[in-house]
Motif scaffolding. Sequence first.
Motif, PDB file in Angstrom:
ATOM      1  N   ALA A   5      64.603-125.947-117.801  1.00 51.27           N
ATOM      2  CA  ALA A   5      65.501-126.348-116.715  1.00 51.27           C
ATOM      3  C   ALA A   5      66.351-125.163-116.286  1.00 51.27           C
ATOM      4  N   LEU A   6      66.890-124.421-117.252  1.00 49.76           N
ATOM      5  CA  LEU A   6      67.703-123.253-116.914  1.00 49.76           C
ATOM      6  C   LEU A   6      66.870-122.195-116.211  1.00 49.76           C
ATOM      7  N   ASP A   7      65.631-121.992-116.682  1.00 46.20           N
ATOM      8  CA  ASP A   7      64.731-121.035-116.031  1.00 46.20           C
ATOM      9  C   ASP A   7      64.511-121.411-114.574  1.00 46.20           C
ATOM     10  N   GLY A   8      64.254-122.695-114.344  1.00 42.68           N
ATOM     11  CA  GLY A   8      64.039-123.176-112.981  1.00 42.68           C
ATOM     12  C   GLY A   8      65.267-122.975-112.118  1.00 42.68           C
ATOM     13  N   HIS A   9      66.431-123.273-112.665  1.00 47.07           N
ATOM     14  CA  HIS A   9      67.674-123.098-111.917  1.00 47.07           C
ATOM     15  C   HIS A   9      67.925-121.620-111.626  1.00 47.07           C
ATOM     16  N   LEU A  10      67.644-120.779-112.601  1.00 49.27           N
ATOM     17  CA  LEU A  10      67.836-119.350-112.404  1.00 49.27           C
ATOM     18  C   LEU A  10      66.912-118.821-111.309  1.00 49.27           C
ATOM     19  N   ARG A  11      65.645-119.279-111.314  1.00 55.25           N
ATOM     20  CA  ARG A  11      64.698-118.875-110.265  1.00 55.25           C
ATOM     21  C   ARG A  11      65.189-119.317-108.891  1.00 55.25           C
ATOM     22  N   ARG A  12      65.660-120.565-108.809  1.00 57.69           N
ATOM     23  CA  ARG A  12      66.162-121.078-107.531  1.00 57.69           C
ATOM     24  C   ARG A  12      67.376-120.288-107.076  1.00 57.69           C
ATOM     25  N   PHE A  13      68.276-119.974-108.023  1.00 58.48           N
ATOM     26  CA  PHE A  13      69.459-119.192-107.668  1.00 58.48           C
ATOM     27  C   PHE A  13      69.055-117.817-107.168  1.00 58.48           C
ATOM     28  N   ARG A  14      68.132-117.154-107.853  1.00 56.98           N
ATOM     29  CA  ARG A  14      67.704-115.816-107.431  1.00 56.98           C
ATOM     30  C   ARG A  14      67.086-115.853-106.049  1.00 56.98           C
ATOM     31  N   ARG A  15      66.251-116.863-105.772  1.00 54.15           N
ATOM     32  CA  ARG A  15      65.631-116.998-104.457  1.00 54.15           C
ATOM     33  C   ARG A  15      66.704-117.208-103.387  1.00 54.15           C
ATOM     34  N   TRP A  16      67.668-118.080-103.661  1.00 55.46           N
ATOM     35  CA  TRP A  16      68.757-118.337-102.724  1.00 55.46           C
ATOM     36  C   TRP A  16      69.569-117.058-102.488  1.00 55.46           C
ATOM     37  N   ASP A  17      69.854-116.347-103.583  1.00 52.06           N
ATOM     38  CA  ASP A  17      70.654-115.130-103.477  1.00 52.06           C
ATOM     39  C   ASP A  17      69.921-114.051-102.686  1.00 52.06           C
ATOM     40  N   ARG A  18      68.582-113.944-102.877  1.00 50.91           N
ATOM     41  CA  ARG A  18      67.787-112.962-102.132  1.00 50.91           C
ATOM     42  C   ARG A  18      67.837-113.236-100.643  1.00 50.91           C
TER      43      ARG A  18
END
Length: 122
Positions: A5-18
């Motif tokens: 779950a944290l991995d998924g959230h981190l990926r989503r955050f990175r995509r949003w931040d990019r």
Amino acid sequence: MTADALDGHLRRFRRWDRVRQVVPTAFGDRVVKRARVLSVQRRAAGGPPYYQGVFLEHLTLEEARAALAGVLVDAQAVQDRFVLMARLVRLMEQTGTTYVGAGLAVLGVTLDEYLLSTPEAA
């Protein structure tokens, strides 16, 4: 499960931040949004190399030169793929076929022979 779950959230955050971290860049008469963060290879003292996102404002001359060299390699690869696909399209148009294998059969050559021949002779 928590790590996933944290991995998924981190990926989503990175995509949003990019998507959020962009800079408008003028190219002649058009403006293109480009990433403000560039992944660069760094090395800790005596340690293995690692990649780190760096804001363009903090890019060193050496890192900018390495990025430029990488872009040139990528550009050559794109040009090579373009030429390959253009030759295959021309093969099918010239032979009146709808797939590559049929065009090769009409010419009586293999794919390797066709691609190794000079474009004028193909």
